[in-house]
Write a protein that holds these residues in place. Structure first.
Motif, PDB file in Angstrom:
ATOM      1  N   THR A  46       0.844  -1.185   0.000  1.00  0.00           N
ATOM      2  CA  THR A  46       0.000   0.000   0.000  1.00  0.00           C
ATOM      3  C   THR A  46       0.884   1.240   0.000  1.00  0.00           C
ATOM      4  O   THR A  46       2.001   1.197   0.526  1.00  0.00           O
ATOM      5  N   PRO A  47       0.417   2.309  -0.595  1.00  0.00           N
ATOM      6  CA  PRO A  47       1.222   3.535  -0.552  1.00  0.00           C
ATOM      7  C   PRO A  47       1.464   3.974   0.893  1.00  0.00           C
ATOM      8  O   PRO A  47       0.636   3.713   1.771  1.00  0.00           O
ATOM      9  N   PRO A  48       2.580   4.649   1.145  1.00  0.00           N
ATOM     10  CA  PRO A  48       2.817   5.164   2.491  1.00  0.00           C
ATOM     11  C   PRO A  48       1.851   6.305   2.793  1.00  0.00           C
ATOM     12  O   PRO A  48       1.349   6.972   1.885  1.00  0.00           O
ATOM     13  N   LEU A  49       1.588   6.513   4.055  1.00  0.00           N
ATOM     14  CA  LEU A  49       0.678   7.593   4.444  1.00  0.00           C
ATOM     15  C   LEU A  49       1.200   8.946   3.979  1.00  0.00           C
ATOM     16  O   LEU A  49       0.416   9.849   3.709  1.00  0.00           O
TER      17      LEU A  49
ATOM     18  N   ARG B 262       2.437  -5.031   3.167  1.00  0.00           N
ATOM     19  CA  ARG B 262       3.263  -4.026   3.839  1.00  0.00           C
ATOM     20  C   ARG B 262       3.013  -2.669   3.218  1.00  0.00           C
ATOM     21  O   ARG B 262       2.458  -2.551   2.138  1.00  0.00           O
ATOM     22  N   GLU B 263       3.460  -1.643   3.938  1.00  0.00           N
ATOM     23  CA  GLU B 263       3.410  -0.281   3.424  1.00  0.00           C
ATOM     24  C   GLU B 263       4.678  -0.039   2.606  1.00  0.00           C
ATOM     25  O   GLU B 263       5.775  -0.423   3.020  1.00  0.00           O
ATOM     26  N   ALA B 264       4.525   0.552   1.446  1.00  0.00           N
ATOM     27  CA  ALA B 264       5.666   0.848   0.582  1.00  0.00           C
ATOM     28  C   ALA B 264       6.524   1.941   1.200  1.00  0.00           C
ATOM     29  O   ALA B 264       6.047   2.793   1.945  1.00  0.00           O
ATOM     30  N   ASP B 265       7.790   1.901   0.862  1.00  0.00           N
ATOM     31  CA  ASP B 265       8.676   3.001   1.229  1.00  0.00           C
ATOM     32  C   ASP B 265       8.340   4.183   0.324  1.00  0.00           C
ATOM     33  O   ASP B 265       7.844   3.997  -0.795  1.00  0.00           O
ATOM     34  N   PRO B 266       8.599   5.407   0.763  1.00  0.00           N
ATOM     35  CA  PRO B 266       8.331   6.569  -0.090  1.00  0.00           C
ATOM     36  C   PRO B 266       9.003   6.415  -1.460  1.00  0.00           C
ATOM     37  O   PRO B 266      10.178   6.061  -1.547  1.00  0.00           O
ATOM     38  N   GLY B 267       8.244   6.626  -2.522  1.00  0.00           N
ATOM     39  CA  GLY B 267       8.757   6.526  -3.879  1.00  0.00           C
ATOM     40  C   GLY B 267       8.815   5.121  -4.451  1.00  0.00           C
ATOM     41  O   GLY B 267       9.126   4.939  -5.626  1.00  0.00           O
ATOM     42  N   GLU B 268       8.527   4.112  -3.643  1.00  0.00           N
ATOM     43  CA  GLU B 268       8.630   2.721  -4.095  1.00  0.00           C
ATOM     44  C   GLU B 268       7.454   2.281  -4.959  1.00  0.00           C
ATOM     45  O   GLU B 268       7.583   1.359  -5.763  1.00  0.00           O
ATOM     46  N   LEU B 269       6.319   2.913  -4.819  1.00  0.00           N
ATOM     47  CA  LEU B 269       5.116   2.484  -5.526  1.00  0.00           C
ATOM     48  C   LEU B 269       4.650   3.619  -6.434  1.00  0.00           C
ATOM     49  O   LEU B 269       3.743   4.369  -6.098  1.00  0.00           O
TER      50      LEU B 269
END
Length: 95
Positions: free
Chosen positions: A2-5, A30-37
């Motif tokens: 999922t995208p990060p908050l 899991r929550e993606a790291d910033p820029g990962e998705l």
């Protein structure tokens, strides 16, 4: 994933429960790291290389089967996540 908050997505209860319950049951959530998705992942969805689902208080966990007027297959992981959510929600009326 999922995208990060920090991306602006809502910190919804359904999203949080799917992350918690999915991890507890061994789903790779899991929550993606910033820029990962990147937004371009939707091109992979319409090409059949990736799958997507949405979470929300009304739709709960729902695999996406149509994107930009293109029929897309619901991924097996998306279907498993939806089934898990229905089962766990019935077990935990007040999570």
């Amino acid at each position: 994933m999922t995208p990060p908050l920090s991306s602006g997505c809502l910190a919804g209860i359904t999203r949080e429960l799917l992350l918690e319950w999915g991890a507890a049951e061994g789903l790779p959530v899991r929550e993606a790291d910033p820029g990962e998705l990147p937004f371009s992942v939707l091109d992979d969805v319409t090409a059949g290389r990736a799958h997507v689902l949405v979470t929300g208080s009304v739709r709960n966990v729902t695999p996406v089967v149509r994107l930009d007027d293109v029929a897309v297959a619901a991924g097996s992981l998306s279907e498993r996540a939806a089934e898990l959510f229905v089962r766990r929600r019935a077990q935990h009326v007040d999570p």
